[in-house]
Structures are given as structure tokens and as C-alpha cells.
Design a protein around this motif. Structure first.
Motif, mmCIF file in Angstrom:
data_model
loop_
_atom_site.group_PDB
_atom_site.id
_atom_site.type_symbol
_atom_site.label_atom_id
_atom_site.label_comp_id
_atom_site.label_asym_id
_atom_site.label_seq_id
_atom_site.Cartn_x
_atom_site.Cartn_y
_atom_site.Cartn_z
ATOM 1 N N ALA A 99 -81.431 34.829 -2.439
ATOM 2 C CA ALA A 99 -82.481 33.927 -2.911
ATOM 3 C C ALA A 99 -82.262 33.538 -4.371
ATOM 4 O O ALA A 99 -82.522 32.399 -4.767
ATOM 5 C CB ALA A 99 -83.852 34.576 -2.741
ATOM 6 N N ASN A 100 -81.796 34.485 -5.182
ATOM 7 C CA ASN A 100 -81.586 34.228 -6.611
ATOM 8 C C ASN A 100 -80.341 34.989 -7.052
ATOM 9 O O ASN A 100 -80.387 36.201 -7.227
ATOM 10 C CB ASN A 100 -82.807 34.662 -7.420
ATOM 11 C CG ASN A 100 -82.634 34.422 -8.899
ATOM 12 O OD1 ASN A 100 -81.688 33.776 -9.348
ATOM 13 N ND2 ASN A 100 -83.557 34.945 -9.679
ATOM 14 N N ARG A 101 -79.246 34.290 -7.244
ATOM 15 C CA ARG A 101 -77.979 34.938 -7.612
ATOM 16 C C ARG A 101 -78.021 35.555 -9.004
ATOM 17 O O ARG A 101 -77.206 36.396 -9.328
ATOM 18 C CB ARG A 101 -76.833 33.919 -7.572
ATOM 19 C CG ARG A 101 -76.508 33.445 -6.193
ATOM 20 C CD ARG A 101 -75.622 34.419 -5.521
ATOM 21 N NE ARG A 101 -75.235 33.929 -4.198
ATOM 22 C CZ ARG A 101 -74.414 34.557 -3.429
ATOM 23 N NH1 ARG A 101 -73.865 35.668 -3.819
ATOM 24 N NH2 ARG A 101 -74.120 34.084 -2.248
ATOM 25 N N ARG A 102 -78.972 35.144 -9.830
ATOM 26 C CA ARG A 102 -79.045 35.658 -11.195
ATOM 27 C C ARG A 102 -80.070 36.778 -11.359
ATOM 28 O O ARG A 102 -80.409 37.156 -12.470
ATOM 29 C CB ARG A 102 -79.368 34.520 -12.156
ATOM 30 C CG ARG A 102 -78.259 33.491 -12.226
ATOM 31 C CD ARG A 102 -78.603 32.414 -13.220
ATOM 32 N NE ARG A 102 -77.543 31.450 -13.307
ATOM 33 C CZ ARG A 102 -76.644 31.435 -14.275
ATOM 34 N NH1 ARG A 102 -76.676 32.342 -15.220
ATOM 35 N NH2 ARG A 102 -75.707 30.523 -14.290
ATOM 36 N N VAL A 103 -80.562 37.312 -10.253
ATOM 37 C CA VAL A 103 -81.540 38.383 -10.331
ATOM 38 C C VAL A 103 -80.874 39.640 -10.893
ATOM 39 O O VAL A 103 -79.704 39.901 -10.642
ATOM 40 C CB VAL A 103 -82.174 38.643 -8.939
ATOM 41 C CG1 VAL A 103 -81.162 39.218 -7.978
ATOM 42 C CG2 VAL A 103 -83.384 39.534 -9.052
ATOM 43 N N LYS A 104 -81.615 40.394 -11.673
ATOM 44 C CA LYS A 104 -81.077 41.603 -12.304
ATOM 45 C C LYS A 104 -81.279 42.802 -11.393
ATOM 46 O O LYS A 104 -82.227 42.864 -10.613
ATOM 47 C CB LYS A 104 -81.768 41.841 -13.636
ATOM 48 C CG LYS A 104 -81.498 40.741 -14.630
ATOM 49 C CD LYS A 104 -82.202 40.999 -15.931
ATOM 50 C CE LYS A 104 -81.931 39.850 -16.892
ATOM 51 N NZ LYS A 104 -82.697 39.961 -18.106
ATOM 52 N N GLN A 105 -80.372 43.761 -11.521
ATOM 53 C CA GLN A 105 -80.457 44.954 -10.682
ATOM 54 C C GLN A 105 -81.741 45.732 -10.946
ATOM 55 O O GLN A 105 -82.310 46.338 -10.040
ATOM 56 C CB GLN A 105 -79.240 45.846 -10.894
ATOM 57 C CG GLN A 105 -78.003 45.313 -10.227
ATOM 58 C CD GLN A 105 -76.866 46.311 -10.227
ATOM 59 O OE1 GLN A 105 -77.006 47.443 -10.677
ATOM 60 N NE2 GLN A 105 -75.728 45.895 -9.708
ATOM 61 N N LYS A 106 -82.207 45.710 -12.163
ATOM 62 C CA LYS A 106 -83.445 46.416 -12.505
ATOM 63 C C LYS A 106 -84.626 45.814 -11.749
ATOM 64 O O LYS A 106 -85.487 46.535 -11.245
ATOM 65 C CB LYS A 106 -83.674 46.332 -14.016
ATOM 66 C CG LYS A 106 -84.812 47.170 -14.523
ATOM 67 C CD LYS A 106 -84.870 47.109 -16.034
ATOM 68 C CE LYS A 106 -85.958 47.991 -16.575
ATOM 69 N NZ LYS A 106 -86.016 47.942 -18.044
ATOM 70 N N GLU A 107 -84.656 44.487 -11.644
ATOM 71 C CA GLU A 107 -85.730 43.817 -10.916
ATOM 72 C C GLU A 107 -85.668 44.148 -9.426
ATOM 73 O O GLU A 107 -86.700 44.383 -8.795
ATOM 74 C CB GLU A 107 -85.633 42.307 -11.114
ATOM 75 C CG GLU A 107 -85.877 41.856 -12.534
ATOM 76 C CD GLU A 107 -85.572 40.382 -12.736
ATOM 77 O OE1 GLU A 107 -85.259 39.678 -11.751
ATOM 78 O OE2 GLU A 107 -85.646 39.928 -13.893
ATOM 79 N N ILE A 108 -84.458 44.169 -8.887
ATOM 80 C CA ILE A 108 -84.306 44.505 -7.466
ATOM 81 C C ILE A 108 -84.740 45.945 -7.216
ATOM 82 O O ILE A 108 -85.444 46.235 -6.245
ATOM 83 C CB ILE A 108 -82.850 44.302 -7.002
ATOM 84 C CG1 ILE A 108 -82.437 42.833 -7.140
ATOM 85 C CG2 ILE A 108 -82.674 44.754 -5.569
ATOM 86 C CD1 ILE A 108 -80.972 42.586 -6.879
#
Length: 117
Positions: free
Chosen positions: A59-68
Motif C-alpha cells: 500500500a505504501n512503499r515508503r512506510v517505516k518498519q517502526k510504523e509497521i
């Protein structure tokens, strides 16, 4: 013992602890391995976590691992394992590499045109 083996030698305290543990037991009956314990599983990489992580990244390639990690509810280490090993994602996507290659090719063509002119 420390004069012979140096700092890598086992301490007296550890030897005394082992003597207390093994004293009075038959050596063959003594279990040296850790017994299974109840508690958290070693890996958080169940199918449900993998699917959630994959959907978030797609959905969002720029999402951060911390957010996930916060959204899925697992720590960063198992998440990193899921992303890198199980899903096979890398920091640079294939599309980004293709775009870079196209841009470099265009710049190279433009530079040869200017040199020849």
C-alpha cells in the motif's frame, strides 16, 4: 587457574554453582540442555503477520518498519526477519532501479548529442 588460562578461565563461583547442581546426582541422569518452557513463541512470523506486513508495504512503499511494527503489534527484530527473509523485500525496489537506469541512459544519450554537436 587464571595464571595458566588467563581471563578466559571459568570463575570459582561458576564451578561452585555447578558442583551444587550436580552433587548427589548420577551423571547420566543430569540434563545439561534447557528444558522447554512456556512463554512467548520464538518467532512472530505467522502467516497472519506476514500478510499484514505485505499489505502495508504494498500500500505504501515508503512506510517505516517502526510504523509497521506498531500497527501489527510485534517488535522490530521479528518484523525485520519477515520483511527481509520471508517476503524478500530490499531497501531499493526493482522499479526504482529501472527508473535510475532509464534516466542514466537518457543522460548518456544527451551528453553524446552535445559532444557530437
Amino acid at each position: 587457574m587464571k595464571t595458566v588460562y588467563g581471563e578466559m578461565c571459568i570463575s570459582d563461583c561458576a564451578v561452585r554453582k555447578w558442583v551444587r547442581i550436580f552433587k548427589g546426582k548420577v551423571p547420566r541422569e543430569t540434563i545439561l540442555r534447557d528444558r522447554k518452557r512456556s512463554g512467548r513463541p520464538l518467532s512472530a512470523s505467522v502467516t497472519a503477520h506476514r500478510e499484514k506486513v505485505d499489505c502495508m508495504i504494498r500500500a505504501n512503499r515508503r512506510v517505516k518498519q517502526k510504523e509497521i511494527a506498531n500497527a501489527v503489534g510485534i517488535s522490530k527484530e521479528p518484523l525485520h526477519h519477515i520483511v527481509k527473509t520471508e517476503l524478500g523485500y530490499r531497501k531499493v525496489s526493482v522499479e526504482m532501479k529501472a527508473q535510475r537506469k532509464d534516466m542514466c541512459t537518457q543522460l548518456l544519450e544527451l551528453s553524446t548529442i552535445f559532444i557530437l554537436a
